[in-house]
Design a protein around this motif. Sequence first.
Motif, PDB file in Angstrom:
ATOM      1  N   UNK A   1       0.824  -1.213   0.000  1.00 50.11           N
ATOM      2  CA  UNK A   1       0.000   0.000   0.000  1.00 50.11           C
ATOM      3  C   UNK A   1       0.856   1.260   0.000  1.00 50.11           C
ATOM      4  N   UNK A   2       1.941   1.257   0.795  1.00 46.97           N
ATOM      5  CA  UNK A   2       2.805   2.441   0.892  1.00 46.97           C
ATOM      6  C   UNK A   2       3.397   2.793  -0.474  1.00 46.97           C
ATOM      7  N   UNK A   3       3.772   1.762  -1.232  1.00 43.87           N
ATOM      8  CA  UNK A   3       4.343   1.988  -2.561  1.00 43.87           C
ATOM      9  C   UNK A   3       3.302   2.599  -3.492  1.00 43.87           C
TER      10      UNK A   3
ATOM     11  N   UNK B   1       0.661   4.335  -2.625  1.00 42.62           N
ATOM     12  CA  UNK B   1       0.387   5.706  -2.172  1.00 42.62           C
ATOM     13  C   UNK B   1       1.506   6.661  -2.570  1.00 42.62           C
ATOM     14  N   UNK B   2       2.751   6.166  -2.547  1.00 38.60           N
ATOM     15  CA  UNK B   2       3.892   7.018  -2.909  1.00 38.60           C
ATOM     16  C   UNK B   2       3.877   7.393  -4.399  1.00 38.60           C
ATOM     17  N   UNK B   3       3.161   6.623  -5.206  1.00 38.49           N
ATOM     18  CA  UNK B   3       3.035   6.933  -6.636  1.00 38.49           C
ATOM     19  C   UNK B   3       1.729   7.669  -6.957  1.00 38.49           C
ATOM     20  N   UNK B   4       0.997   8.058  -5.914  1.00 32.77           N
ATOM     21  CA  UNK B   4      -0.186   8.896  -6.116  1.00 32.77           C
ATOM     22  C   UNK B   4      -1.518   8.183  -6.021  1.00 32.77           C
ATOM     23  N   UNK B   5      -1.535   6.951  -5.527  1.00 37.29           N
ATOM     24  CA  UNK B   5      -2.814   6.240  -5.387  1.00 37.29           C
ATOM     25  C   UNK B   5      -3.706   6.953  -4.381  1.00 37.29           C
ATOM     26  N   UNK B   6      -4.997   6.902  -4.635  1.00 35.19           N
ATOM     27  CA  UNK B   6      -5.992   7.467  -3.723  1.00 35.19           C
ATOM     28  C   UNK B   6      -6.844   6.348  -3.154  1.00 35.19           C
ATOM     29  N   UNK B   7      -7.339   6.562  -1.941  1.00 34.77           N
ATOM     30  CA  UNK B   7      -8.216   5.579  -1.300  1.00 34.77           C
ATOM     31  C   UNK B   7      -9.664   5.955  -1.592  1.00 34.77           C
ATOM     32  N   UNK B   8     -10.445   4.980  -2.054  1.00 36.32           N
ATOM     33  CA  UNK B   8     -11.864   5.220  -2.348  1.00 36.32           C
ATOM     34  C   UNK B   8     -12.718   4.173  -1.661  1.00 36.32           C
ATOM     35  N   UNK B   9     -13.876   4.600  -1.165  1.00 35.10           N
ATOM     36  CA  UNK B   9     -14.844   3.703  -0.535  1.00 35.10           C
ATOM     37  C   UNK B   9     -16.050   3.544  -1.458  1.00 35.10           C
ATOM     38  N   UNK B  10     -16.536   2.305  -1.550  1.00 32.84           N
ATOM     39  CA  UNK B  10     -17.710   2.019  -2.376  1.00 32.84           C
ATOM     40  C   UNK B  10     -18.781   1.336  -1.539  1.00 32.84           C
ATOM     41  N   UNK B  11     -20.023   1.733  -1.755  1.00 34.57           N
ATOM     42  CA  UNK B  11     -21.167   1.079  -1.118  1.00 34.57           C
ATOM     43  C   UNK B  11     -21.468  -0.217  -1.870  1.00 34.57           C
ATOM     44  N   UNK B  12     -22.175  -1.166  -1.217  1.00 31.85           N
ATOM     45  CA  UNK B  12     -22.569  -2.388  -1.920  1.00 31.85           C
ATOM     46  C   UNK B  12     -23.357  -2.063  -3.193  1.00 31.85           C
ATOM     47  N   UNK B  13     -23.086  -2.807  -4.244  1.00 29.90           N
ATOM     48  CA  UNK B  13     -23.727  -2.678  -5.564  1.00 29.90           C
ATOM     49  C   UNK B  13     -23.223  -1.491  -6.389  1.00 29.90           C
ATOM     50  N   UNK B  14     -22.238  -0.742  -5.859  1.00 29.45           N
ATOM     51  CA  UNK B  14     -21.674   0.368  -6.638  1.00 29.45           C
ATOM     52  C   UNK B  14     -20.904  -0.194  -7.832  1.00 29.45           C
ATOM     53  N   UNK B  15     -21.145   0.372  -9.013  1.00 32.02           N
ATOM     54  CA  UNK B  15     -20.454  -0.079 -10.229  1.00 32.02           C
ATOM     55  C   UNK B  15     -19.139   0.694 -10.355  1.00 32.02           C
ATOM     56  N   UNK B  16     -18.032  -0.022 -10.207  1.00 34.62           N
ATOM     57  CA  UNK B  16     -16.698   0.594 -10.243  1.00 34.62           C
ATOM     58  C   UNK B  16     -16.301   0.871 -11.687  1.00 34.62           C
ATOM     59  N   UNK B  17     -16.523  -0.108 -12.555  1.00 33.51           N
ATOM     60  CA  UNK B  17     -16.413   0.127 -13.997  1.00 33.51           C
ATOM     61  C   UNK B  17     -17.353  -0.826 -14.717  1.00 33.51           C
ATOM     62  N   UNK B  18     -17.720  -0.427 -15.945  1.00 36.66           N
ATOM     63  CA  UNK B  18     -18.669  -1.215 -16.721  1.00 36.66           C
ATOM     64  C   UNK B  18     -18.002  -1.863 -17.925  1.00 36.66           C
ATOM     65  N   UNK B  19     -18.615  -2.940 -18.356  1.00 39.17           N
ATOM     66  CA  UNK B  19     -18.199  -3.626 -19.575  1.00 39.17           C
ATOM     67  C   UNK B  19     -18.136  -2.617 -20.724  1.00 39.17           C
ATOM     68  N   UNK B  20     -17.119  -2.726 -21.545  1.00 37.21           N
ATOM     69  CA  UNK B  20     -16.876  -1.862 -22.718  1.00 37.21           C
ATOM     70  C   UNK B  20     -16.357  -0.470 -22.370  1.00 37.21           C
ATOM     71  N   UNK B  21     -16.052  -0.220 -21.094  1.00 38.43           N
ATOM     72  CA  UNK B  21     -15.404   1.052 -20.752  1.00 38.43           C
ATOM     73  C   UNK B  21     -13.889   0.883 -20.860  1.00 38.43           C
ATOM     74  N   UNK B  22     -13.184   2.004 -20.939  1.00 33.58           N
ATOM     75  CA  UNK B  22     -11.729   1.988 -21.119  1.00 33.58           C
ATOM     76  C   UNK B  22     -11.014   1.928 -19.773  1.00 33.58           C
ATOM     77  N   UNK B  23     -10.075   0.972 -19.594  1.00 30.53           N
ATOM     78  CA  UNK B  23      -9.318   0.898 -18.335  1.00 30.53           C
ATOM     79  C   UNK B  23      -8.449   2.133 -18.127  1.00 30.53           C
ATOM     80  N   UNK B  24      -8.624   2.791 -16.993  1.00 29.81           N
ATOM     81  CA  UNK B  24      -7.870   4.022 -16.698  1.00 29.81           C
ATOM     82  C   UNK B  24      -7.098   3.943 -15.383  1.00 29.81           C
ATOM     83  N   UNK B  25      -7.435   2.949 -14.525  1.00 28.20           N
ATOM     84  CA  UNK B  25      -6.849   2.884 -13.193  1.00 28.20           C
ATOM     85  C   UNK B  25      -6.458   1.463 -12.811  1.00 28.20           C
ATOM     86  N   UNK B  26      -5.463   1.380 -11.933  1.00 23.79           N
ATOM     87  CA  UNK B  26      -5.139   0.135 -11.244  1.00 23.79           C
ATOM     88  C   UNK B  26      -5.913   0.176  -9.937  1.00 23.79           C
ATOM     89  N   UNK B  27      -6.668  -0.884  -9.649  1.00 21.50           N
ATOM     90  CA  UNK B  27      -7.437  -0.979  -8.412  1.00 21.50           C
ATOM     91  C   UNK B  27      -6.897  -2.119  -7.568  1.00 21.50           C
TER      92      UNK B  27
END
Length: 198
Positions: free
Chosen positions: A5-7, A9-35
């Motif tokens: 995690x420290x590594x 965060x040192x490269x600019x990662x942000x912490x995000x919280x999601x509620x149950x059933x939240x759509x993080x990304x959808x089929x056919x969308x473009x990958x933009x982040x490492x999760x």
Amino acid sequence: MLIEEELLLSYGAEIEDFKPSYIIFEENSTPKYYYQIIKGRIKLNHYNDEGKELILAILGKGLSVCELLLFIDEKYPVNAIAFEETTVLKLPKSDFVRLLDENQQTSRDINKFLSERLYQKYIMLENNASLRPDVRIKGALNYQKSFSDDGSKFSFEVPLTRQQIASITALRVETVIRTIKKLEKEDFLKIINRKIYI
């Protein structure tokens, strides 16, 4: 933990919280982040032409989400949905690539992880082609266990309901229930308080 995690965060990662059933990304969308999952679980799914859900994986703490698509120029073939209250580290693709370029051991760890996932996916696909429900279910359960560090017998609590196992294996729920009871008699799995352990 795939990447410390420290590594991240040192490269600019942000912490995000999601509620149950939240759509993080959808089929056919473009990958933009490492999760990478800090806590909770994320479901990867797809809906067929009839609108039936097919669950491809349920990912837990320490695992990454569809990271392989950050290495190629393709759209997501799945949806990623928070299965429960979930917290992730989210790093932009360009920073993720830079992290790997500048950290050789982490890059090797990612390659090993991807190779293991691909190997397990081949095995699961081979099993899912079987006409035998027990072979399909064993393949799906072994694939889920492959994400765990503890390989000993009955050490892994399968994070899936009978309905979800049916979705993964394209079997009817009744068939799954009947086959799981059979597999328990064969000592492949244990059922404790309705939870499956392999």
